[in-house]
Design an enzyme around this catalytic site. Structure first.
Site, PDB file in Angstrom:
ATOM      1  N   ASP A   9     -38.933  73.917 -45.462  1.00  0.00           N
ATOM      2  CA  ASP A   9     -38.975  73.408 -44.100  1.00  0.00           C
ATOM      3  C   ASP A   9     -40.312  72.689 -43.924  1.00  0.00           C
ATOM      4  O   ASP A   9     -41.138  72.641 -44.839  1.00  0.00           O
ATOM      5  CB  ASP A   9     -38.773  74.537 -43.091  1.00  0.00           C
ATOM      6  CG  ASP A   9     -39.899  75.553 -43.126  1.00  0.00           C
ATOM      7  OD1 ASP A   9     -40.893  75.338 -43.848  1.00  0.00           O
ATOM      8  OD2 ASP A   9     -39.784  76.581 -42.438  1.00  0.00           O
TER       9      ASP A   9
ATOM     10  N   ASP B 287     -29.228  78.241 -43.295  1.00  0.00           N
ATOM     11  CA  ASP B 287     -30.234  79.188 -43.807  1.00  0.00           C
ATOM     12  C   ASP B 287     -30.520  80.173 -42.689  1.00  0.00           C
ATOM     13  O   ASP B 287     -30.384  79.828 -41.499  1.00  0.00           O
ATOM     14  CB  ASP B 287     -31.558  78.486 -44.156  1.00  0.00           C
ATOM     15  CG  ASP B 287     -32.411  78.287 -42.914  1.00  0.00           C
ATOM     16  OD1 ASP B 287     -32.137  77.351 -42.131  1.00  0.00           O
ATOM     17  OD2 ASP B 287     -33.346  79.099 -42.669  1.00  0.00           O
TER      18      ASP B 287
ATOM     19  N   CYS C 264     -15.955  95.635 -51.592  1.00  0.00           N
ATOM     20  CA  CYS C 264     -16.925  94.723 -52.201  1.00  0.00           C
ATOM     21  C   CYS C 264     -17.076  95.064 -53.686  1.00  0.00           C
ATOM     22  O   CYS C 264     -17.037  96.224 -54.070  1.00  0.00           O
ATOM     23  CB  CYS C 264     -18.266  94.881 -51.485  1.00  0.00           C
ATOM     24  SG  CYS C 264     -19.602  93.899 -52.182  1.00  0.00           S
TER      25      CYS C 264
ATOM     26  N   CYS D  88     -19.844  94.014 -55.558  1.00  0.00           N
ATOM     27  CA  CYS D  88     -21.212  93.686 -55.970  1.00  0.00           C
ATOM     28  C   CYS D  88     -21.798  94.840 -56.782  1.00  0.00           C
ATOM     29  O   CYS D  88     -21.260  95.949 -56.820  1.00  0.00           O
ATOM     30  CB  CYS D  88     -22.099  93.371 -54.756  1.00  0.00           C
ATOM     31  SG  CYS D  88     -22.728  94.797 -53.856  1.00  0.00           S
TER      32      CYS D  88
ATOM     33  N   CYS E 119     -22.319  98.054 -54.685  1.00  0.00           N
ATOM     34  CA  CYS E 119     -21.108  98.806 -54.321  1.00  0.00           C
ATOM     35  C   CYS E 119     -20.440  99.419 -55.541  1.00  0.00           C
ATOM     36  O   CYS E 119     -19.713 100.399 -55.421  1.00  0.00           O
ATOM     37  CB  CYS E 119     -20.157  97.902 -53.539  1.00  0.00           C
ATOM     38  SG  CYS E 119     -20.819  97.559 -51.883  1.00  0.00           S
TER      39      CYS E 119
ATOM     40  N   HIS F 218     -26.779  93.524 -51.515  1.00  0.00           N
ATOM     41  CA  HIS F 218     -25.411  93.600 -50.987  1.00  0.00           C
ATOM     42  C   HIS F 218     -25.170  92.575 -49.884  1.00  0.00           C
ATOM     43  O   HIS F 218     -24.151  91.873 -49.896  1.00  0.00           O
ATOM     44  CB  HIS F 218     -25.106  95.001 -50.455  1.00  0.00           C
ATOM     45  CG  HIS F 218     -23.821  95.047 -49.684  1.00  0.00           C
ATOM     46  ND1 HIS F 218     -22.594  95.092 -50.291  1.00  0.00           N
ATOM     47  CD2 HIS F 218     -23.581  94.971 -48.345  1.00  0.00           C
ATOM     48  CE1 HIS F 218     -21.644  95.053 -49.368  1.00  0.00           C
ATOM     49  NE2 HIS F 218     -22.223  94.984 -48.180  1.00  0.00           N
TER      50      HIS F 218
END
Lengths: 368, 368
Positions: free
Chosen positions: B91, B264, B302, B304, B307, B333
């Site tokens: 930014d 974002d 999930c 991931c 998990c 996560h």
């Protein structure tokens, strides 16, 4: 648990060995990273595996208070709770309880203490320590002892160590789970006759392994080495010997030379979180301004993940900015450094050149 | 940088696209995790890669103050400094500087402000923002703008947005590095005519992409959607459109439906650090006592790393005990959840069922 002593050095008491637990085979001498609250601070189990950790230590006192050993038992034990597939040793809670100072009261039956978290009142006896450790389900568990601070009078140490021996017997009797190996802890402060009596009494109880406790509690290092000089020879050859709370490279070398097989200490991970890292040339305070523009790795001779991927300048920035990645990186590096040093020491014992390796190592590293 | 719009939905303004930077090809719509201080809090670059992140955002204001853009330039730029091989957007510093409130003073030339770290006095102009961003070397850089808080008077916004447009022109003129793509930022608060003027003026300057700024600054979400309704259609079809500071699933859906390509926000990582995680059934405060004995994963649907390997009970314990691994796991996560949602959204746009997917998703998830 099985322990096999393999190679014994000819010019000192160092030895290599294999320690087999229900969760794997561990080459000794071994360093056990400390995972006080069911986590080696900042690290995942996979990261521990990757740097070669085979066994970690966790603290009974902390887990009893939070989350509570019953929750860990419900989860299927500590290994499953924290998803660690390697071996675990739990201490007995004694060290932490006795560190509470005025917050605890010792009687023959056990210790009354206040939680450091919320001040609530608790009581732990040798039997309860074993029960808690049974719930946690570590591969190796420790007898409940009083870890005596330095300095202490002969009178105090004598009474304390006799009680610790009585407690050890109560622990032995109360421990039923064959899968968990119970170790006794030799106490006795810096008094040779008390150490000797403690060792003989405990050895006669036939524990699965023996720890030397109550060292590295503020006494000069030479005193610690002296205690090891006369205590370790009293411990059985065919059982592992564990020096509790020791993790600086110099004391590790000196312990190994005197016949120690196992070590644990918060030192490498704690100094990492304060921005100090081990390198082949000694300790480096990477937090210092001197490293702001240093684009070399923490230790140019190290091949860990951190040294292959990050610079001192970046890590210094992260520490400075209180970014968690900073202490993740210093932690991984320090444990890698120490676990790799242990591996080199094992090879040096096997190769018969441990004392030469030690001299070479400290030419660059420097004692504390 | 190249941008190619691929598939346009028939029942709304959503579209998929490919954004190509010197550091890779990014499928849009994309969510950019925020790495304020040259690190996405708690995570390594490899972990970001593993969960599918292709582009991250970093903050010019923070890096200018610490460690300083010159150090990052000496390190070979931000990618090398932090060891991130994917794309980066920085930014302009405007948002942070203007957030300082009484600590800053705006003039035509630029902004004088005091550091939030040590109170030292600094000055940033549009030209300096570009120079700092040139030093950092991100793939996409942003024009220096004033991000106006909500609410603001018409008079204030009018003056501000006119200055932002003059600043954008100064940024454009000052930016020389062809490898970095400069985006303009449409401002104008909630005033339609000011947004329209801002968009038209910036579009005539031919930036490489366009952001809609000054939203998600405290206004009701419906107002934000209204601004997007009339602003996005004024932006060129063949350039990427970026809605700044938005990261809640509902606002992401609404933005995409209105033609936004990039997002974002610190939201997923920030709520993670406070113990709140996204699940298929909505947000879950895993820190709560209700989960002390819950041995199921954060989100049973999930897949991931977190998990697959850890329980709510363990993660709650870690958070409760202030263990860093706890916020590492919730962070991984939450970002995985959001990046996977973006992937599902892209597939839904391609398959022509985005609005149905949205309805299905919020049946379980629930709006804020």
């Amino acid at each position: 648990m099985k322990f096999k002593s393999l190679k014994r050095a000819e010019d000192c008491n160092a030895r290599t060995g294999l320690l087999e637990t229900p969760h794997g085979v561990i080459e000794t001498p071994v360093f056990m990273p400390v995972g006080t609250q069911a986590t080696v601070k900042t690290m995942t189990p996979e990261e521990l595996e990757q740097i070669g950790a085979k066994i970690i230590l966790s603290n009974t006192y902390h887990l009893y208070l939070r989350p509570g050993h019953r929750i860990i038992e419900e989860a299927g034990g500590l290994h499953r709770f924290m998803n660690w597939k390697g071996s675990i040793l739990t201490d007995s809670g004694g060290y932490q309880v006795f560190s509470l100072g005025e917050l605890r009261e010792i009687r023959e039956e056990g210790v009354t203490f206040r939680s450091h978290i919320d001040g609530s009142l608790h009581f732990i006896s040798p039997e309860m320590s074993i029960e808690i450790q049974n719930s946690l389900g570590a591969d190796i568990i420790m007898a409940f002892d009083e870890c005596i601070p330095y300095p202490a009078t002969y009178e105090y140490v004598k009474n304390s160590v006799e009680r610790t021996t009585r407690w050890a017997e109560r622990c032995r009797k109360h421990h039923k789970n064959e899968k968990q190996s119970l170790f006794g802890i030799v106490q006795g402060g810096l008094y040779k006759d008390l150490r000797e009596k403690s060792a003989r009494d405990l050895v006669s109880m036939d524990f699965k392994g023996y720890a030397v406790g109550g060292l590295s509690v503020g006494e000069p290092k030479e005193y610690m080495y002296e205690v090891l000089d006369y205590t370790v020879p009293l411990l059985p050859e065919d059982k592992p010997r564990y020096l509790m709370g020791v993790g600086s490279p110099d004391a590790i070398f000196e312990g190994i030379i005197r016949g120690i097989d196992m070590f644990d200490c918060v030192l490498p991970t704690r100094i990492a979180r304060h921005g100090t890292v081990f390198t082949a040339r000694g300790k480096l305070v990477v937090r210092n301004a001197a490293y702001a523009r240093d684009f070399s790795p923490l230790d140019p001779e190290c091949d860990c993940y951190v040294c292959k991927n990050y610079t001192r300048a970046y890590i210094r920035h992260l520490l400075n900015a209180n970014e968690i990645l900073g202490i993740r990186l210093t932690t991984v590096h320090n444990l890698y450094f120490l676990l790799t040093l242990m591996e080199k020491i094992r090879r040096a014992i096997e190769g018969g050149y441990l004392l030469e390796f030690k001299q070479e190592f400290f030419k660059e590293f420097g004692y504390d």
